[in-house]
Enzyme design. Structure first.
Site, PDB file in Angstrom:
ATOM      1  N   VAL A 270      26.380  55.888  22.732  1.00 40.73           N
ATOM      2  CA  VAL A 270      27.917  56.178  21.543  1.00 40.73           C
ATOM      3  C   VAL A 270      28.627  55.173  21.471  1.00 40.73           C
ATOM      4  O   VAL A 270      29.745  55.197  22.167  1.00 40.73           O
ATOM      5  CB  VAL A 270      27.608  57.588  21.494  1.00 40.73           C
ATOM      6  CG1 VAL A 270      28.299  57.830  20.125  1.00 40.73           C
ATOM      7  CG2 VAL A 270      26.070  58.434  21.560  1.00 40.73           C
TER       8      VAL A 270
ATOM      9  N   SER B 230      24.737  57.919  27.987  1.00 39.03           N
ATOM     10  CA  SER B 230      24.635  56.900  28.244  1.00 39.03           C
ATOM     11  C   SER B 230      24.089  56.069  29.601  1.00 39.03           C
ATOM     12  O   SER B 230      23.882  57.417  31.034  1.00 39.03           O
ATOM     13  CB  SER B 230      26.362  56.291  28.721  1.00 39.03           C
ATOM     14  OG  SER B 230      26.349  55.058  28.820  1.00 39.03           O
TER      15      SER B 230
ATOM     16  N   ALA C 149      27.690  69.233  32.311  1.00 39.04           N
ATOM     17  CA  ALA C 149      27.742  69.847  30.635  1.00 39.04           C
ATOM     18  C   ALA C 149      27.063  70.064  29.604  1.00 39.04           C
ATOM     19  O   ALA C 149      26.501  71.091  28.918  1.00 39.04           O
ATOM     20  CB  ALA C 149      29.086  70.059  29.718  1.00 39.04           C
TER      21      ALA C 149
ATOM     22  N   LYS D  51      26.663  80.817  47.890  1.00 44.22           N
ATOM     23  CA  LYS D  51      27.841  80.882  47.219  1.00 44.22           C
ATOM     24  C   LYS D  51      28.233  82.299  47.525  1.00 44.22           C
ATOM     25  O   LYS D  51      28.659  82.978  46.000  1.00 44.22           O
ATOM     26  CB  LYS D  51      28.480  80.061  46.765  1.00 44.22           C
ATOM     27  CG  LYS D  51      30.265  80.754  45.911  1.00 44.22           C
ATOM     28  CD  LYS D  51      30.917  80.005  45.333  1.00 44.22           C
ATOM     29  CE  LYS D  51      32.407  80.263  45.364  1.00 44.22           C
ATOM     30  NZ  LYS D  51      33.009  79.416  44.094  1.00 44.22           N
TER      31      LYS D  51
ATOM     32  N   VAL E 195      30.386  65.022  41.103  1.00 42.53           N
ATOM     33  CA  VAL E 195      31.378  66.128  42.109  1.00 42.53           C
ATOM     34  C   VAL E 195      31.412  67.079  41.219  1.00 42.53           C
ATOM     35  O   VAL E 195      30.791  67.588  40.159  1.00 42.53           O
ATOM     36  CB  VAL E 195      32.264  65.989  42.191  1.00 42.53           C
ATOM     37  CG1 VAL E 195      33.015  64.960  43.785  1.00 42.53           C
ATOM     38  CG2 VAL E 195      33.571  65.816  41.254  1.00 42.53           C
TER      39      VAL E 195
ATOM     40  N   ILE F  30      33.194  74.730  35.417  1.00 44.19           N
ATOM     41  CA  ILE F  30      30.982  75.055  35.262  1.00 44.19           C
ATOM     42  C   ILE F  30      31.025  76.282  35.061  1.00 44.19           C
ATOM     43  O   ILE F  30      30.180  77.021  33.662  1.00 44.19           O
ATOM     44  CB  ILE F  30      29.690  74.893  36.339  1.00 44.19           C
ATOM     45  CG1 ILE F  30      30.489  73.886  37.149  1.00 44.19           C
ATOM     46  CG2 ILE F  30      28.441  75.097  35.677  1.00 44.19           C
ATOM     47  CD1 ILE F  30      29.430  73.268  38.226  1.00 44.19           C
TER      48      ILE F  30
ATOM     49  N   GLY G 196      25.453  63.476  29.391  1.00 41.86           N
ATOM     50  CA  GLY G 196      24.352  64.293  30.800  1.00 41.86           C
ATOM     51  C   GLY G 196      24.989  64.513  31.574  1.00 41.86           C
ATOM     52  O   GLY G 196      23.781  63.972  32.808  1.00 41.86           O
TER      53      GLY G 196
ATOM     54  N   PRO H  56      36.573  87.886  47.597  1.00 44.50           N
ATOM     55  CA  PRO H  56      35.355  87.212  47.933  1.00 44.50           C
ATOM     56  C   PRO H  56      34.207  87.645  45.574  1.00 44.50           C
ATOM     57  O   PRO H  56      34.679  87.709  45.267  1.00 44.50           O
ATOM     58  CB  PRO H  56      34.291  88.599  48.172  1.00 44.50           C
ATOM     59  CG  PRO H  56      35.692  89.554  47.614  1.00 44.50           C
ATOM     60  CD  PRO H  56      37.418  88.708  47.838  1.00 44.50           C
TER      61      PRO H  56
ATOM     62  N   ILE I  20      30.453  62.839  36.462  1.00 41.81           N
ATOM     63  CA  ILE I  20      31.741  62.178  37.619  1.00 41.81           C
ATOM     64  C   ILE I  20      30.596  62.493  38.432  1.00 41.81           C
ATOM     65  O   ILE I  20      31.643  62.226  40.085  1.00 41.81           O
ATOM     66  CB  ILE I  20      32.398  63.936  36.801  1.00 41.81           C
ATOM     67  CG1 ILE I  20      33.747  63.769  37.618  1.00 41.81           C
ATOM     68  CG2 ILE I  20      31.447  65.363  36.926  1.00 41.81           C
ATOM     69  CD1 ILE I  20      34.855  62.865  37.441  1.00 41.81           C
TER      70      ILE I  20
HETATM   71  C1  LIG Z   1      36.724  66.525  41.692  1.00 43.72           C
HETATM   72  C2  LIG Z   1      36.197  67.517  41.240  1.00 43.72           C
HETATM   73  C3  LIG Z   1      35.713  68.992  41.865  1.00 43.72           C
HETATM   74  C4  LIG Z   1      34.842  69.938  41.001  1.00 43.72           C
HETATM   75  N1  LIG Z   1      34.748  70.754  41.791  1.00 43.72           N
HETATM   76  C5  LIG Z   1      33.680  71.663  40.780  1.00 43.72           C
HETATM   77  C6  LIG Z   1      33.752  72.630  41.227  1.00 43.72           C
HETATM   78  O1  LIG Z   1      33.659  73.381  42.912  1.00 43.72           O
HETATM   79  N2  LIG Z   1      32.522  74.047  40.189  1.00 43.72           N
HETATM   80  C7  LIG Z   1      33.001  73.369  39.163  1.00 43.72           C
HETATM   81  O2  LIG Z   1      32.764  74.149  38.731  1.00 43.72           O
HETATM   82  N3  LIG Z   1      33.760  72.309  38.961  1.00 43.72           N
HETATM   83  C8  LIG Z   1      34.717  71.479  39.466  1.00 43.72           C
HETATM   84  N4  LIG Z   1      34.475  69.878  39.218  1.00 43.72           N
HETATM   85  C9  LIG Z   1      34.304  70.338  37.194  1.00 43.72           C
HETATM   86  C10 LIG Z   1      32.540  69.463  37.186  1.00 43.72           C
HETATM   87  O3  LIG Z   1      32.530  68.133  37.809  1.00 43.72           O
HETATM   88  C11 LIG Z   1      32.867  69.198  35.857  1.00 43.72           C
HETATM   89  O4  LIG Z   1      33.051  70.587  35.188  1.00 43.72           O
HETATM   90  C12 LIG Z   1      30.633  69.476  34.903  1.00 43.72           C
HETATM   91  O5  LIG Z   1      30.443  67.973  36.194  1.00 43.72           O
HETATM   92  C13 LIG Z   1      31.062  68.703  34.389  1.00 43.72           C
HETATM   93  O6  LIG Z   1      31.186  67.357  33.774  1.00 43.72           O
HETATM   94  P1  LIG Z   1      31.049  66.979  32.129  1.00 43.72           P
HETATM   95  O7  LIG Z   1      29.028  66.965  32.174  1.00 43.72           O
HETATM   96  O8  LIG Z   1      31.737  67.371  31.211  1.00 43.72           O
HETATM   97  O9  LIG Z   1      30.995  65.048  32.389  1.00 43.72           O
HETATM   98  P2  LIG Z   1      30.108  64.084  33.159  1.00 43.72           P
HETATM   99  O10 LIG Z   1      29.947  64.033  34.366  1.00 43.72           O
HETATM  100  O11 LIG Z   1      31.270  63.267  33.401  1.00 43.72           O
HETATM  101  O12 LIG Z   1      29.459  62.881  31.924  1.00 43.72           O
HETATM  102  C14 LIG Z   1      29.583  62.648  31.181  1.00 43.72           C
HETATM  103  C15 LIG Z   1      28.558  62.446  30.690  1.00 43.72           C
HETATM  104  O13 LIG Z   1      28.983  61.505  29.018  1.00 43.72           O
HETATM  105  C16 LIG Z   1      28.259  60.660  29.584  1.00 43.72           C
HETATM  106  N5  LIG Z   1      29.197  60.070  28.302  1.00 43.72           N
HETATM  107  C17 LIG Z   1      29.872  58.967  28.349  1.00 43.72           C
HETATM  108  N6  LIG Z   1      30.614  58.101  27.225  1.00 43.72           N
HETATM  109  C18 LIG Z   1      29.557  58.463  26.505  1.00 43.72           C
HETATM  110  C19 LIG Z   1      29.347  57.429  25.651  1.00 43.72           C
HETATM  111  N7  LIG Z   1      29.942  56.652  24.532  1.00 43.72           N
HETATM  112  N8  LIG Z   1      27.726  57.212  25.065  1.00 43.72           N
HETATM  113  C20 LIG Z   1      26.942  58.172  25.273  1.00 43.72           C
HETATM  114  N9  LIG Z   1      26.840  59.018  26.109  1.00 43.72           N
HETATM  115  C21 LIG Z   1      28.111  58.825  27.190  1.00 43.72           C
HETATM  116  C22 LIG Z   1      28.365  59.843  30.482  1.00 43.72           C
HETATM  117  O14 LIG Z   1      26.653  58.649  30.555  1.00 43.72           O
HETATM  118  C23 LIG Z   1      28.130  61.174  31.397  1.00 43.72           C
HETATM  119  O15 LIG Z   1      26.147  61.423  31.149  1.00 43.72           O
HETATM  120  C24 LIG Z   1      35.132  69.436  39.331  1.00 43.72           C
HETATM  121  C25 LIG Z   1      35.578  68.152  39.072  1.00 43.72           C
HETATM  122  C26 LIG Z   1      36.016  66.277  39.693  1.00 43.72           C
HETATM  123  C27 LIG Z   1      36.949  65.540  39.481  1.00 43.72           C
END
Ligand SMILES: Cc1cc2nc3c(=O)[nH]c(=O)nc-3n(C[C@H](O)[C@H](O)[C@H](O)COP(=O)(O)OP(=O)(O)OC[C@H]3O[C@@H](n4cnc5c(N)ncnc54)[C@H](O)[C@@H]3O)c2cc1C
Length: 513
Positions: free
Chosen positions: A187, A42, A15, A81, A50, A351, A12, A101, A48
């Site tokens: 999960v 979960s 992504a 932006k 950020v 993203i 959640g 840009p 993350i």
């Molecule tokens: C330092 C940093 C800076 C960034 N800056 C940018 C930016 O400027 N622009 C950009 O496009 N992207 C950026 N990103 C990347 C961006 O943050 C991610 O691509 C975006 O937030 C998507 O993350 P996610 O949803 O894949 O993972 P997460 O946000 O980590 O979400 C994972 C989810 O999975 C769930 N989960 C995990 N295991 C289980 C389980 N066993 N059972 C149930 N649920 C589970 C968690 O509870 C959580 O809800 C950055 C990343 C970092 C590390």
């Protein structure tokens, strides 16, 4: 025929919720025939938190899933932006800066202005000669008027946003407007059938969730694509060295401090610092290579960058592996988001990859299991192409540097660290500048040739020009350069200040489309 109707997403974060919204919006109206989207997240594993910089694709994504841009601004602490300013990347000196840009150079589909700029106008920065947006950003102006409709742009734009608020905003929209089912549970593992497909997910509470198609949005955890499907991770830390980030949220000096309308990326001794302006605070972080600098020194560089604003801030440390999965869609499981891979956020490419991947899955969602592998192999080829191009584009920022002041910058120039394709292109570009048909021919190219032009010529790359080759279209090129200068002045006189426009959006809203 085994129909694909039950879609189960795990995770959640940005992504997971973006994917849920994109799939549910595209398949709206199919619920009566048993189509459903369920998202499991979960309560114990945080997102993350950020990821604040987006790409202009976000405008069409938000519009397509049916959200109001006004509400998005009000609820996500969002700002406009219009690109990125790269400071100290070329020479490291205080006055070293260039813009990437979001607008294309004038007449981009008709003529390549690089040779004309380089022969006649190179006293002016490339970006400013061919496009108004660098000057708009430096003047602190918004990309549209208060009277512009939602998602309508005068100068192309994306958003800066609060990642935590954005996930909640998307969740509410998904559950309230798009009939996405939401389950809070951990999960524990996936149960596979004889052909290797995921049959169901076992939850910690003992419940089991069956599905036809599973999307892994579990972030770095990669619970499905990694643990269950066993897909290997391909590291690229031999090309891109950064592996750690220190992130902080910084208050403004006052409620009326200007909000930057571009990401500021300032090179450091072993990495770079991002600085993103939201209406209520800045998001700042130091991304660095732990092989080249200690955490203590990296924190010191971050605090030095923040100056007076640094008191009482304690940065959050995030470590990451640069790279991506060998394959992204295996059997009936696809990885989207950081489970698929991650590269340093130098050009906010994560993203946008979520949006492009989720859109492709939603558009091409197989009707039945029998045709799924055909779609999966298409998806994998396109996605692998995109990761490769992003790695090359990020590395480009490092190989054009003239900095030699630390091992980090010198190691980045090691021949063995530069991908072959990029090496070949750099050779080609010495004799002809990139343009829109040079290799960048995918319909949804993450970084088009214009992006390469802005970085190459922003970082003082030299392309040889045969002056006589310019004669036939010189008048047209001169006209476009003149038009750009006029347009820049016109926009400078008419666009509102960034903070003022956001305030107006809070008060009156934008005209809905
Ligand atoms: C330092 C940093 C800076 C960034 N800056 C940018 C930016 O400027 N622009 C950009 O496009 N992207 C950026 N990103 C990347 C961006 O943050 C991610 O691509 C975006 O937030 C998507 O993350 P996610 O949803 O894949 O993972 P997460 O946000 O980590 O979400 C994972 C989810 O999975 C769930 N989960 C995990 N295991 C289980 C389980 N066993 N059972 C149930 N649920 C589970 C968690 O509870 C959580 O809800 C950055 C990343 C970092 C590390």
């Amino acid at each position: 025929m085994k129909p694909i109707k039950k879609i189960v997403i795990v995770g959640g974060g940005t992504a997971g919720w973006l994917t849920a919204c994109i799939i549910a919006a595209r398949h709206k109206g199919r619920e009566a025939s048993g189509f459903s989207v369920t998202l499991i997240e979960s309560a114990n594993m945080p997102t993350i938190g950020v990821g604040e910089g987006t790409w202009p694709t976000m405008r069409s994504t938000l519009s397509r899933i049916g959200v109001s841009e006004t509400e998005f601004f009000r609820q996500c602490d969002a700002a406009f932006k219009q690109g990125a300013l790269f400071s100290r990347w070329t020479t490291g000196e205080a006055n070293d800066a260039y813009f990437h840009p979001l607008m294309l150079p004038q007449g981009f589909s008709q003529i390549n202005l690089v040779p004309y700029w380089s022969e006649q106008h190179s006293a002016q920065a490339f970006c400013d000669a061919v496009c108004p947006q660098g000057i708009i950003c430096q003047s602190g102006l918004a990309p549209k008027l208060a009277s512009s409709a939602e998602f309508e742009a005068i100068t192309n734009y994306a958003y800066h946003l609060d990642a935590g608020k954005f996930a909640v905003f998307l969740k509410n929209h998904a559950c309230e407007k798009l009939n996405v089912n939401h389950l809070i549970a951990d999960v524990s593992h996936a149960k596979l059938s004889a052909n290797g497909d995921i049959e169901s997910l076992a939850l910690d509470q003992g419940q089991e969730i069956a599905g036809d198609f599973f999307v892994d949005c579990t972030g770095f955890r990669a619970l499905l694509i990694g643990d269950a499907m066993g897909v290997a991770f391909e590291e690229c830390n031999d090309v891109l060295f950064c592996d750690t980030a220190l992130a902080v949220q910084v208050p403004y000096e006052s409620e009326i401090s200007p909000i930057a309308t571009h990401t500021i990326s300032t090179a450091q001794s072993a990495g770079w610092i991002w600085d993103i302006g939201l209406p209520t605070r800045r998001g700042v972080g130091h991304v660095y290579s732990s092989q080249h600098i200690s955490d203590e020194n990296a924190e010191r560089e971050l605090l030095r960058y923040l100056g007076d604003a640094s008191s009482d801030l304690s940065p959050r440390k995030i470590t990451f592996r640069s790279g991506h999965r060998k394959t992204f869609w295996k059997n009936n499981c696809v990885a989207i988001g950081m489970s698929a891979g991650f590269l340093e956020p130098l050009e906010a490419s994560a993203i946008v990859m979520v949006e492009l991947s989720a859109k492709m899955v939603a558009e091409q969602l197989p009707v039945c299991r029998e045709v799924m592998d055909i779609i999966a192999s298409r998806f994998n080829a396109t996605t692998l192409y995109r990761w490769g191009r992003i790695i090359d584009f990020l590395k480009l920022h490092y190989v054009l540097t003239q900095r030699r002041d630390s091992d980090f910058w010198q190691d980045n120039l090691a021949d063995s660290s530069i991908p072959e394709r990029l090496k070949n292109l750099l050779l080609l570009w010495r004799y002809q500048s990139p343009w829109f048909h040079d290799e960048f021919n995918q319909v949804e190219e993450v970084f088009p040739a214009a992006s390469y032009q802005y970085v190459l010529y922003g970082m003082k790359f030299k392309t040889h020009v045969e002056p006589e080759s310019l004669q036939s279209r010189a008048r047209y090129a001169e006209r476009l350069l003149r038009e750009n200068s006029n347009l820049t002045e016109k926009l400078r006189a008419s666009l509102p200040y960034h903070r003022d426009l956001i305030q107006k959006i809070y008060e009156r809203g934008l005209q809905p489309i």
